[in-house]
Design an enzyme around this catalytic site. Sequence first.
Site, PDB file in Angstrom:
ATOM      1  CG  HIS A   9      -1.854  -1.180   1.263  1.00 43.35           C
ATOM      2  ND1 HIS A   9      -2.989  -1.240   0.491  1.00 43.35           N
ATOM      3  CD2 HIS A   9      -1.798  -2.354   1.935  1.00 43.35           C
ATOM      4  CE1 HIS A   9      -3.602  -2.403   0.699  1.00 43.35           C
ATOM      5  NE2 HIS A   9      -2.892  -3.090   1.570  1.00 43.35           N
ATOM      6  CG  ASP A  69       9.486  -8.492   5.531  1.00 49.24           C
ATOM      7  OD1 ASP A  69       9.131  -7.312   5.766  1.00 49.24           O
ATOM      8  OD2 ASP A  69       9.686  -9.327   6.435  1.00 49.24           O
ATOM      9  NE  ARG A 182      11.667  -2.052  -1.743  1.00 47.79           N
ATOM     10  CZ  ARG A 182      11.951  -1.163  -0.797  1.00 47.79           C
ATOM     11  NH1 ARG A 182      12.430   0.016  -1.106  1.00 47.79           N
ATOM     12  NH2 ARG A 182      11.741  -1.458   0.471  1.00 47.79           N
TER      13      ARG A 182
END
Length: 196
Positions: A9, A69, A182
């Site tokens: 989100h 995560d 990431r």
Amino acid sequence: MTKLIIATHNAHKLKEFQAGFVGTDFILTSATDHGIGDIPETGSTFHENALLKAQTVTDITGLAAMGDDSGVIVTELRAEYGEFPGLYTKRFTEEMGGYDQAVQEIMRRLNGRPAKAYYQCTLALTQPGKEPLIVDGTVHGTLVYPNRGDGHFGYDPWFMPDGLDRTFGEVTLDEKRALDHRTNALNKMLALLAKA
């Protein structure tokens, strides 16, 4: 084109992933776009949590999904606290009252020792009828206090990656993507998808 739902989100995180998938056959949307609520992180490892998020979204929608995560691990505190705050980075930050207070508490616990730390990101991609793909990415650096810059999100303004004299909060998105955990994980995931 293949639809891929990012199990988040966080609009900033979605934007980073969308930038990474430019030029691929994937169209990225978020869990928010599909009306999917928060997925509790009940796993005991980064791998378990990333896979839980992705698999839950795939089960709900029947579409490919990717969960992540990630967290910050403070190297000098491992002997006393394990991979701290690690898996509980978000929870620790909330308990401290925000990122600034969390970094202050980390510095207090370090008590003058080097604030070496690293970000870890685990990505899990699930598709109906296929085995999940799971990869890890890391970036090593140092926590600084007070924060420097206000770009991006999370601990970025307090985290200076090795080889740079600026924090992730002071660099452009392209500069950050060239180094961060990431992107490191995403590049590995894209390589796996290219072989699939």
